[in-house]
Design an enzyme around this catalytic site. Structure first.
Site, mmCIF file in Angstrom:
data_model
loop_
_atom_site.group_PDB
_atom_site.id
_atom_site.type_symbol
_atom_site.label_atom_id
_atom_site.label_comp_id
_atom_site.label_asym_id
_atom_site.label_seq_id
_atom_site.Cartn_x
_atom_site.Cartn_y
_atom_site.Cartn_z
ATOM 1 N N SER A 64 37.169 31.549 38.702
ATOM 2 C CA SER A 64 37.972 32.897 38.020
ATOM 3 C C SER A 64 38.012 34.132 38.674
ATOM 4 O O SER A 64 39.003 35.012 38.324
ATOM 5 C CB SER A 64 36.706 33.153 36.988
ATOM 6 O OG SER A 64 36.555 32.250 35.909
ATOM 7 N N HIS A 108 43.392 27.324 36.778
ATOM 8 C CA HIS A 108 42.399 28.224 36.079
ATOM 9 C C HIS A 108 42.318 27.860 34.532
ATOM 10 O O HIS A 108 43.202 28.131 33.947
ATOM 11 C CB HIS A 108 42.450 29.800 36.342
ATOM 12 C CG HIS A 108 41.193 30.713 35.743
ATOM 13 N ND1 HIS A 108 41.375 31.408 34.971
ATOM 14 C CD2 HIS A 108 39.845 30.559 35.879
ATOM 15 C CE1 HIS A 108 40.288 32.142 34.644
ATOM 16 N NE2 HIS A 108 39.336 31.461 35.069
ATOM 17 N N GLU A 119 46.101 28.596 33.938
ATOM 18 C CA GLU A 119 46.682 29.591 34.971
ATOM 19 C C GLU A 119 46.924 28.809 36.316
ATOM 20 O O GLU A 119 46.146 28.719 36.757
ATOM 21 C CB GLU A 119 46.240 30.881 35.004
ATOM 22 C CG GLU A 119 46.221 31.674 33.717
ATOM 23 C CD GLU A 119 45.450 33.095 33.562
ATOM 24 O OE1 GLU A 119 46.183 34.065 33.587
ATOM 25 O OE2 GLU A 119 44.346 33.091 33.664
ATOM 26 N N ASN A 173 43.065 38.253 32.596
ATOM 27 C CA ASN A 173 42.103 39.319 32.856
ATOM 28 C C ASN A 173 42.766 40.425 33.426
ATOM 29 O O ASN A 173 42.175 41.474 33.592
ATOM 30 C CB ASN A 173 40.930 38.881 33.715
ATOM 31 C CG ASN A 173 40.227 37.920 32.896
ATOM 32 O OD1 ASN A 173 39.852 38.054 31.795
ATOM 33 N ND2 ASN A 173 39.400 37.012 33.586
HETATM 34 P P1 NAD Z 1 28.022 26.134 36.078
HETATM 35 O O1 NAD Z 1 26.984 26.687 36.781
HETATM 36 O O2 NAD Z 1 27.900 25.595 34.707
HETATM 37 O O3 NAD Z 1 28.357 24.613 36.852
HETATM 38 C C1 NAD Z 1 28.257 24.451 38.094
HETATM 39 C C2 NAD Z 1 28.073 22.915 38.567
HETATM 40 O O4 NAD Z 1 28.456 22.758 39.943
HETATM 41 C C3 NAD Z 1 26.903 22.785 38.301
HETATM 42 O O5 NAD Z 1 26.706 21.389 37.612
HETATM 43 C C4 NAD Z 1 26.143 22.454 39.700
HETATM 44 O O6 NAD Z 1 25.195 21.454 39.820
HETATM 45 C C5 NAD Z 1 27.491 22.140 40.562
HETATM 46 N N1 NAD Z 1 27.167 22.317 41.978
HETATM 47 C C6 NAD Z 1 26.592 23.255 42.596
HETATM 48 N N2 NAD Z 1 26.860 23.233 44.002
HETATM 49 C C7 NAD Z 1 27.692 22.077 44.058
HETATM 50 C C8 NAD Z 1 28.287 21.572 45.188
HETATM 51 N N3 NAD Z 1 27.994 21.777 46.315
HETATM 52 N N4 NAD Z 1 29.344 20.715 44.992
HETATM 53 C C9 NAD Z 1 29.478 20.055 44.022
HETATM 54 N N5 NAD Z 1 28.980 20.474 42.642
HETATM 55 C C10 NAD Z 1 28.103 21.557 42.745
HETATM 56 O O7 NAD Z 1 29.369 26.829 36.411
HETATM 57 P P2 NAD Z 1 30.735 27.126 35.516
HETATM 58 O O8 NAD Z 1 30.716 28.138 34.497
HETATM 59 O O9 NAD Z 1 31.237 25.660 35.083
HETATM 60 O O10 NAD Z 1 31.785 27.558 36.556
HETATM 61 C C11 NAD Z 1 32.246 26.680 37.364
HETATM 62 C C12 NAD Z 1 33.644 27.441 38.069
HETATM 63 O O11 NAD Z 1 34.657 27.481 36.984
HETATM 64 C C13 NAD Z 1 33.384 28.864 38.620
HETATM 65 O O12 NAD Z 1 34.155 28.917 39.909
HETATM 66 C C14 NAD Z 1 33.816 29.676 37.524
HETATM 67 O O13 NAD Z 1 34.440 31.074 38.139
HETATM 68 C C15 NAD Z 1 34.787 28.820 36.707
HETATM 69 N N6 NAD Z 1 35.124 29.192 35.499
HETATM 70 C C16 NAD Z 1 34.109 29.508 34.727
HETATM 71 C C17 NAD Z 1 34.304 29.759 33.183
HETATM 72 C C18 NAD Z 1 33.325 29.713 32.120
HETATM 73 O O14 NAD Z 1 33.670 30.452 31.143
HETATM 74 N N7 NAD Z 1 31.917 29.409 32.457
HETATM 75 C C19 NAD Z 1 35.642 29.843 32.781
HETATM 76 C C20 NAD Z 1 36.599 29.640 33.813
HETATM 77 C C21 NAD Z 1 36.341 29.409 35.059
#
Ligand code: NAD
Length: 300
Positions: free
Chosen positions: A121, A142, A154, A193
């Site tokens: 993000s 994204h 995106e 954003n």
């Molecule tokens: P999260 O913490 O819910 O999930 C992250 C996952 O990655 C976990 O299952 C963890 O075990 C795993 N992980 C950790 N280290 C790892 C590695 N080295 N290799 C593989 N997996 C690994 O996070 P999230 O909220 O799903 O966010 C993940 C990405 O998505 C981020 O870059 C975030 O910016 C982006 N994002 C999040 C949202 C949101 O609303 N949560 C929206 C858009 C984008």
């Protein structure tokens, strides 16, 4: 022409699980990768729960949601997880060192044809392009939370992304039910954003300067533009804590005393009182019947 069939989703947390299921739901073979079996088991449960969500929100049948689930495999061995991948979508934690390390390993084990996309993000793809070992086949893709209904994708290039890869990923995003939004240049915050953060910031600044109260600010925006929600109603959806983190980071980075004043106001009047937004039943408004949704709100 996009000919992707096999998609690997790396990181199966909040967003990764949704991306995996949405992709399988649209007929692709999906391989989910996470660091260990424990994380994968959590993902299996998360994805299983999505079946009911897709039935409720999209009227999907039992047969369709079950066959989508069956198209997903789970693996904690990176080389195996990406063995046949046409595209790897990375949704691992928003931490530079974790992502850099991941791309270095991924670049070594993925087939040469594989395209990599980051769902980050806030971090720009150019930051990791070199670590991937294949900058031309790397870009950002994204998604928004609750991907099945908030279906924006995106798609953002970095300066080294191949044009053909950019076009393929746009096609792929459409193929999994997204509205693809191409960004031809790198932009922190993408489009949404880049618009939303300054807008919400302006509303919070008006409040911190005591120019007007929450309802008056929202009412002005709603009547003046015909928008269904004002900035504070939107902040309640985003979550007051997230907005607080953004403005605190700005205050720290710039030393701007006004940003600090906004951060203090958010903390003292809302966060410390447990008013975190819609999810907690109260933020700038009280839910489930907020005043801005009452019929006479815009009348006086
Ligand atoms: P999260 O913490 O819910 O999930 C992250 C996952 O990655 C976990 O299952 C963890 O075990 C795993 N992980 C950790 N280290 C790892 C590695 N080295 N290799 C593989 N997996 C690994 O996070 P999230 O909220 O799903 O966010 C993940 C990405 O998505 C981020 O870059 C975030 O910016 C982006 N994002 C999040 C949202 C949101 O609303 N949560 C929206 C858009 C984008």
């Amino acid at each position: 022409m996009m000919e992707y069939k096999n998609i690997t989703v790396a990181g199966s947390g909040v967003l990764g699980s949704q991306i995996a299921y949405q992709t399988a739901f649209h007929g692709f073979n999906v391989s989910v990768y996470d660091i260990n079996d424990e994380a994968l088991n959590v993902a299996k449960e998360r994805i299983n729960k999505l079946k009911d969500v897709y039935k409720a929100d999209l009227n999907a049948t039992d047969a369709v949601v079950d066959s989508a689930f069956k198209r997903i495999s789970f693996n904690s061995d990176l080389a195996k997880a990406v063995k046949n991948a046409d595209l790897v979508i990375e949704a691992i934690p928003e931490v530079v060192s974790i992502k850099t390390d991941f791309y270095e390993k991924l670049g070594q084990v993925a087939p040469e044809k594989t395209v990599f996309a980051t769902n980050s993000s806030t971090l720009l793809p150019s930051q990791f392009a070199e670590a991937t070992g294949r900058p031309g086949k790397f870009l950002a893709l994204h998604f928004a939370n609750e991907i099945w209904k908030n279906n924006t994708a995106e798609v953002m290039k970095h300066p080294g992304t191949d044009e053909s890869v950019f076009n393929e990923v746009i096609e792929f995003a459409k193929a999994i039910g997204m509205v693809a939004l191409p960004l031809h240049k790198e932009q922190p915050g993408y489009i949404l954003n880049s618009l939303l953060v300054p807008f919400l910031d302006a509303a919070q600044t008006l409040l911190a300067r005591e120019v007007a109260d929450v309802e008056t600010i929202d009412k002005t925006w709603m009547i003046g533009t015909g928008a269904p929600l004002g900035p504070f109603a939107i902040l309640d959806i985003v979550g007051v804590t997230t907005a607080y983190h953004i403005v605190s980071a700005k205050a720290q980075a710039t030393g701007n005393p006004e940003a600090q004043k906004v951060a203090d106001l958010m903390k003292e009047n809302y966060i410390d009182k447990g008013k975190l937004g819609r999810e907690t039943g109260e933020g700038f408004y009280k839910y489930p019947n907020p005043s801005f949704a009452q019929p006479d709100f815009l009348k006086g």
